[in-house]
Design an enzyme around this catalytic site. Sequence first.
Site, mmCIF file in Angstrom:
data_model
loop_
_atom_site.group_PDB
_atom_site.id
_atom_site.type_symbol
_atom_site.label_atom_id
_atom_site.label_comp_id
_atom_site.label_asym_id
_atom_site.label_seq_id
_atom_site.Cartn_x
_atom_site.Cartn_y
_atom_site.Cartn_z
ATOM 1 N N ARG A 1 -34.831 90.849 70.887
ATOM 2 C CA ARG A 1 -34.863 89.396 70.904
ATOM 3 C C ARG A 1 -34.804 88.855 69.481
ATOM 4 N NH1 ARG A 1 -37.995 87.550 75.061
ATOM 5 N NH2 ARG A 1 -38.422 85.602 74.007
ATOM 6 N N GLU B 1 -33.697 80.369 83.071
ATOM 7 C CA GLU B 1 -34.528 79.714 84.069
ATOM 8 C C GLU B 1 -34.619 78.239 83.674
ATOM 9 O OE1 GLU B 1 -38.468 81.294 84.646
ATOM 10 O OE2 GLU B 1 -38.937 79.755 86.129
ATOM 11 N N LYS C 1 -41.151 79.450 75.404
ATOM 12 C CA LYS C 1 -40.897 78.179 76.082
ATOM 13 C C LYS C 1 -42.202 77.491 76.441
ATOM 14 C CE LYS C 1 -37.477 79.481 79.040
ATOM 15 N NZ LYS C 1 -36.549 79.325 80.171
HETATM 16 P P1 ATP Z 1 -39.491 82.695 80.321
HETATM 17 O O1 ATP Z 1 -38.787 83.714 81.164
HETATM 18 O O2 ATP Z 1 -40.804 83.115 79.813
HETATM 19 O O3 ATP Z 1 -39.488 81.321 80.897
HETATM 20 P P2 ATP Z 1 -37.324 83.122 78.508
HETATM 21 O O4 ATP Z 1 -37.223 82.652 77.104
HETATM 22 O O5 ATP Z 1 -37.168 84.557 78.815
HETATM 23 O O6 ATP Z 1 -38.678 82.538 78.992
HETATM 24 P P3 ATP Z 1 -35.108 82.629 80.266
HETATM 25 O O7 ATP Z 1 -34.583 81.327 80.702
HETATM 26 O O8 ATP Z 1 -35.531 83.602 81.287
HETATM 27 O O9 ATP Z 1 -36.308 82.274 79.331
HETATM 28 O O10 ATP Z 1 -34.081 83.289 79.273
HETATM 29 C C1 ATP Z 1 -32.726 83.462 79.577
HETATM 30 C C2 ATP Z 1 -32.171 84.608 78.790
HETATM 31 O O11 ATP Z 1 -32.371 84.413 77.406
HETATM 32 C C3 ATP Z 1 -32.853 85.921 79.159
HETATM 33 O O12 ATP Z 1 -31.845 86.886 79.400
HETATM 34 C C4 ATP Z 1 -33.666 86.274 77.962
HETATM 35 O O13 ATP Z 1 -33.706 87.649 77.766
HETATM 36 C C5 ATP Z 1 -32.911 85.573 76.822
HETATM 37 N N1 ATP Z 1 -33.821 85.226 75.725
HETATM 38 C C6 ATP Z 1 -34.937 84.488 75.809
HETATM 39 N N2 ATP Z 1 -35.565 84.434 74.610
HETATM 40 C C7 ATP Z 1 -34.808 85.148 73.743
HETATM 41 C C8 ATP Z 1 -34.920 85.473 72.349
HETATM 42 N N3 ATP Z 1 -35.924 85.032 71.594
HETATM 43 N N4 ATP Z 1 -33.944 86.236 71.798
HETATM 44 C C9 ATP Z 1 -32.911 86.665 72.545
HETATM 45 N N5 ATP Z 1 -32.756 86.400 73.845
HETATM 46 C C10 ATP Z 1 -33.684 85.649 74.455
#
Ligand code: ATP
Length: 567
Positions: A269, A42, A279
């Site tokens: 994760r 995102e 984030k």
């Molecule tokens: P949010 O959705 O709360 O803004 P997010 O960290 O999930 O935060 P995204 O941009 O949706 O942000 O993440 C993109 C991809 O990265 C998703 O598929 C998510 O599962 C993966 N991702 C995010 N944080 C982690 C992490 N700490 N370890 C592994 N994968 C992650």
Amino acid sequence: MADNTTTDNTAPKGLNFVEQIVFDDLAAGKNGGRLNTRFPPEPNGYLHIGHVKAFCMDFGVAEKFGGTCNLRFDDTNPVKEDVEYVDSIREDIRWMGFDWGDREYYASDYFPQLYDLAKRLIKEGKAYVDDQSSEEIAAQKGSPTVPGQESPYRNRTPEENLDLFERMNAGEFEEGSRVLRAKIDMASPNMHFRDPIMYRIIKTPHHRTGTTWKVYPMYDFAHGQSDYFEGVTHSICTLEFEVHRPLYEYFVKELADESYCPRQIEFNRLNLTYTVMSKRKLLQLVKENLVNGWDDPRMPTVCGMRRRGYTPQSIRNFIDAIGYTKYEALNSVSLLEHAVREDLNKIATRAMAVLNPVKVVIDNYPEGKVETVTMENNPEQEGSGTHEMPFSREIYIEREDFMENPPKKFFRLAPGNEVRLKGAYIIKCESVEKDENGNITTIHCTYDPETRSGLPGAARKVKGTLHWVSAQHAVDAEVRLYDRLFNVENPSAEADRDFRDLLNPDSLKVVQNVKVEPFIADNARRGEKFQFQRIGYFTPDYDSTPDHLVFNRTIALKDSWEKAKDK
Ligand code: ATP
Ligand code: MG
């Protein structure tokens, strides 16, 4: 065909569980034998090392089995999203060594199809407009053991729902006044099935679609369908989405058939000690100036790690080392630092810098004479060559490398003691000069002219070898030393404390008047990697200019933190 007529369906050794699933699906001929993954960030923040773990999998598994990986911006919330983030995400993925070619997509590209699907579901009685507030809806959700309550608007006619939904999108209603919900089952044991919200009203313009849309799809309604529209076969994400999977499948079934259906797979994760990865929290650190921007070298962001001097290879080596499982874990940041050290040891150019200088005068060395000594650039790397370094009568050494009253086993410089100046002569301390406060200002030494390399006395052994720079040739620099950003091992676990109170006040130490050898100054280009001998790995900071050199310490030579803990 060759005489081997059976297809070899034995999986290669060492596959992780995601790769195994992909391998099995391909072997079973699912989706016509196609493999297509996606990385769906995102654009509401910069990528961090957790995202790297995700996209190493997405791109990595596609590479491994001859598939493709899409970059899809999951831009369904214009309130928090921005092109600044889109650009940084692209740059960071490329820097990590992955390429999505022309497969760059946006969830916003699918808004028309998603809207059509929503209208179809409304007509089929599978969705309805709810006039309640989000608080009222939440209050009716029930709990895993208590069924939820049905909304009073649940049984509107399809005609009424359609009319309201279209007017929601035309901007007739205020944000928060109505939502579109899927009509599934308010008593489902899976909370996500209790009439989940599909669309909400948002009036903030979108960075790509402007004011075209006033309704925006929720993650659960957008993600699986976007996968489907793109032809994604394996939608790999993190464990928190496991409970969403039935809903993912529920919506996707409205589109898919047996010939092709995307499949969601979840892995654990990445969580790192002494680090926050949310984030929202990272944005807060930036906005409140608790760090110096997204690319502050203390941040776990890709741009922060790049600025600090981490290499893509070292980050990938770390990700490989921790692997992918189904169990949540907290990984030690020391493991990442170890990977950084290992890679830099192979590639960094050795050079000399003195962080806390004290002057040494070699009294029996001719005044005005300058010799050059030859230094190996990197003993770990064949063909990395050598460079020249000037030697003269006055040099700087590290203040810590001299002691007036040394304990036993102090093999560095002390009155009457001999040490070797790396690459040059053996010197002996004769006397010291002090200021009125008793601080040492100058150390007087004599040198043994026979001990330079190539001369007969070169083989003479002394116990200590010091790094040094020639005083008249040295160039001044600023050095930034980083420590962990947080003081506690797992900041996210401290539920009763504001994470900002857990910041390490000593995470940045700026040192001025560092003396570096001319070779360092001449090569202080962005991205250059140095090992300042006996000190650590350093890289020029973005703030560095020829007139004011600035270096980031990427990492110390040894893991002093772990050692301190052992004591
Ligand atoms: P949010 O959705 O709360 O803004 P997010 O960290 O999930 O935060 P995204 O941009 O949706 O942000 O993440 C993109 C991809 O990265 C998703 O598929 C998510 O599962 C993966 N991702 C995010 N944080 C982690 C992490 N700490 N370890 C592994 N994968 C992650
Ligand atoms: Mg997310």
